[in-house]
Design an enzyme around this catalytic site. Structure first.
Site, PDB file in Angstrom:
ATOM      1  N   LYS A 100      -0.569  54.795  31.059  1.00 22.92           N
ATOM      2  CA  LYS A 100       0.334  54.105  30.437  1.00 22.92           C
ATOM      3  C   LYS A 100       1.098  52.902  31.623  1.00 22.92           C
ATOM      4  CE  LYS A 100       4.421  55.317  30.950  1.00 22.92           C
ATOM      5  NZ  LYS A 100       5.102  54.078  31.237  1.00 22.92           N
ATOM      6  N   GLN A 151       7.655  63.348  29.377  1.00 23.92           N
ATOM      7  CA  GLN A 151       6.299  63.913  29.155  1.00 23.92           C
ATOM      8  C   GLN A 151       6.307  65.400  29.028  1.00 23.92           C
ATOM      9  OE1 GLN A 151       3.427  62.222  29.439  1.00 23.92           O
ATOM     10  NE2 GLN A 151       1.947  63.697  29.942  1.00 23.92           N
ATOM     11  N   ASP A 187       8.446  57.931  21.464  1.00 21.00           N
ATOM     12  CA  ASP A 187       7.678  59.032  21.188  1.00 21.00           C
ATOM     13  C   ASP A 187       7.817  59.481  19.876  1.00 21.00           C
ATOM     14  OD1 ASP A 187       5.664  59.912  22.899  1.00 21.00           O
ATOM     15  OD2 ASP A 187       6.990  61.121  24.143  1.00 21.00           O
TER      16      ASP A 187
HETATM   17  N1  GUE Z   1       6.106  62.901  25.485  1.00 21.63           N
HETATM   18  C1  GUE Z   1       4.925  63.026  25.590  1.00 21.63           C
HETATM   19  N2  GUE Z   1       4.107  62.171  24.566  1.00 21.63           N
HETATM   20  C2  GUE Z   1       2.909  62.172  24.512  1.00 21.63           C
HETATM   21  O1  GUE Z   1       2.151  61.360  23.868  1.00 21.63           O
HETATM   22  C3  GUE Z   1       2.011  62.939  25.272  1.00 21.63           C
HETATM   23  C4  GUE Z   1       2.655  63.952  26.005  1.00 21.63           C
HETATM   24  N3  GUE Z   1       4.215  63.732  26.008  1.00 21.63           N
HETATM   25  N4  GUE Z   1       2.303  64.879  26.957  1.00 21.63           N
HETATM   26  C5  GUE Z   1       0.635  64.837  27.001  1.00 21.63           C
HETATM   27  C6  GUE Z   1      -0.054  64.483  25.840  1.00 21.63           C
HETATM   28  C7  GUE Z   1      -1.333  64.074  25.763  1.00 21.63           C
HETATM   29  N5  GUE Z   1      -1.597  62.545  25.792  1.00 21.63           N
HETATM   30  C8  GUE Z   1      -2.739  61.896  26.025  1.00 21.63           C
HETATM   31  C9  GUE Z   1      -2.649  60.395  25.636  1.00 21.63           C
HETATM   32  C10 GUE Z   1      -3.801  59.917  26.148  1.00 21.63           C
HETATM   33  C11 GUE Z   1      -4.900  60.396  26.492  1.00 21.63           C
HETATM   34  C12 GUE Z   1      -6.373  59.584  26.785  1.00 21.63           C
HETATM   35  O2  GUE Z   1      -6.128  58.420  26.544  1.00 21.63           O
HETATM   36  N6  GUE Z   1      -7.576  60.337  26.969  1.00 21.63           N
HETATM   37  C13 GUE Z   1      -8.682  59.807  27.105  1.00 21.63           C
HETATM   38  C14 GUE Z   1      -9.203  60.491  28.355  1.00 21.63           C
HETATM   39  C15 GUE Z   1      -8.507  60.510  29.470  1.00 21.63           C
HETATM   40  C16 GUE Z   1      -8.853  61.403  30.803  1.00 21.63           C
HETATM   41  O3  GUE Z   1      -9.981  61.275  31.325  1.00 21.63           O
HETATM   42  O4  GUE Z   1      -8.339  62.576  30.688  1.00 21.63           O
HETATM   43  C17 GUE Z   1      -9.657  59.731  25.819  1.00 21.63           C
HETATM   44  O5  GUE Z   1      -9.276  60.252  25.055  1.00 21.63           O
HETATM   45  O6  GUE Z   1     -10.414  58.883  26.093  1.00 21.63           O
HETATM   46  C18 GUE Z   1      -4.983  61.604  26.716  1.00 21.63           C
HETATM   47  C19 GUE Z   1      -3.789  62.486  26.428  1.00 21.63           C
HETATM   48  C20 GUE Z   1      -0.144  62.240  25.282  1.00 21.63           C
HETATM   49  N7  GUE Z   1       0.522  63.085  25.323  1.00 21.63           N
END
Ligand code: GUE
Length: 294
Positions: A52, A96, A119
């Site tokens: 982010k 988060q 969010d």
């Molecule tokens: N208040 C809050 N808002 C959220 O939006 C929130 C949160 N808490 N807590 C955790 C989860 C999880 N999350 C992700 C976002 C992007 C990827 C992402 O970009 N993933 C990559 C892989 C990343 C890696 O290598 O681990 C992909 O899918 O290609 C993953 C997980 C947002 N979250």
């Protein structure tokens, strides 16, 4: 089979936002400012917050990382939130999740100023979403709607089956798909851990959205030909042969299910990157709303 390429689409969206930031700058305006609050240290949480911050730099947003100790009290966290609500330079922020067990998550989310709640987790924004009013849409569901829109996936009159009823993905997704408009106008079934004969629903689904967190849960014999599959699962599975020590697995047995799919998202590179792009989109929206107010 067509891949719904979240990585590429997220880059497109970030480029569109960067161009808007440039025109704000050219007009002598203030660029959007996003903050993320992270309590304690969790590997996956750090990865997400890290990408982010990187994306903010990439597109010209100001960003702040508020890192707090695992043993912070609820009152101390609430005081920090009050500070962020009152910080006039800040347009939006996220706290988060998950939070440590000694902190009441509901209480924290209720304390966030709905106008800065990029969010979309505050009940005010969730309610507006359900009532089809303008609001911040939670980033992951918003990202999925963008993928469906940009790839022109037909949703009107289709049967959408959502697996998982979490507040941040499954339930909002079920609401968005049933709302009027495109994408939307879908007939929605929201399934969850107490659903009986889940495969009877998935086999009849035109669109399946899985947000479960069980690696390779959805198998080829659970879907019909031509299905659209959106995989929201991201689970780290230990793998000594990988330099990182783990691989990322979705909820879908991709190799087999993709053969029967008309559209499918990969993991990684599907919904995950879209989540980040839409958080930035919400922050730009927050900036515009705040500048219009003054
Ligand atoms: N208040 C809050 N808002 C959220 O939006 C929130 C949160 N808490 N807590 C955790 C989860 C999880 N999350 C992700 C976002 C992007 C990827 C992402 O970009 N993933 C990559 C892989 C990343 C890696 O290598 O681990 C992909 O899918 O290609 C993953 C997980 C947002 N979250």
């Amino acid at each position: 089979m067509q891949l719904l390429d979240g990585k590429k689409t997220a880059e497109d969206i970030k480029n569109e936002i960067a161009a808007e930031v440039q025109s704000i700058k050219d007009a002598g305006g203030k660029v959007p400012h996003l903050a993320a609050v992270i309590v304690g240290t969790n590997g996956a949480s750090l990865t997400y917050v890290g990408s982010k911050v990187k994306s903010c730099q990439q597109i010209g947003f100001d960003s702040t990382l508020v890192s707090l100790p695992e043993d912070i009290t609820e009152d101390e966290l609430l005081a920090k939130i009050k500070e962020l609500n009152e910080d006039d330079d800040l347009d939006g922020y996220i706290v988060q999740l998950p939070l440590p067990k000694h902190i009441d998550e509901q209480k924290i989310l209720l304390a966030i100023d709905p106008d800065k709640d990029v969010d979309g987790f505050h009940p005010t924004n969730f309610g507006k979403m359900a009532l089809e009013m303008e609001s911040f849409i939670p980033a992951t569901p918003f990202g999925i709607m963008q993928l469906l829109e940009r790839y022109k996936v037909e949703t009107a009159g289709k049967h959408t089956v959502v697996i998982g009823r979490s507040n941040i993905v499954g339930r909002p997704m079920s609401i968005l798909m049933s709302r009027k408009g495109n994408p939307g106008d879908s007939t929605v079934t929201l399934t969850h851990s107490r659903t009986k004969n889940l495969a009877e629903f998935t086999k009849n689904a035109d669109i399946i959205i899985t947000a479960l967190g069980v690696p390779e849960f959805l198998k080829a014999d659970m879907v019909k030909d031509g299905v659209v599959v959106i995989d929201v699962g991201i689970t780290r599975v230990d793998d000594a042969s990988n330099p990182k020590g783990y691989v990322i697995k979705g909820d879908v047995d991709f190799n087999e299910v993709s053969k029967k799919s008309s559209f499918i998202t990969p993991v990684p590179g599907g919904v995950g990157p879209m989540t980040i792009a839409m958080l930035l989109k919400n922050t730009l929206l927050a900036r515009k709303m705040r500048s219009a107010k003054k």
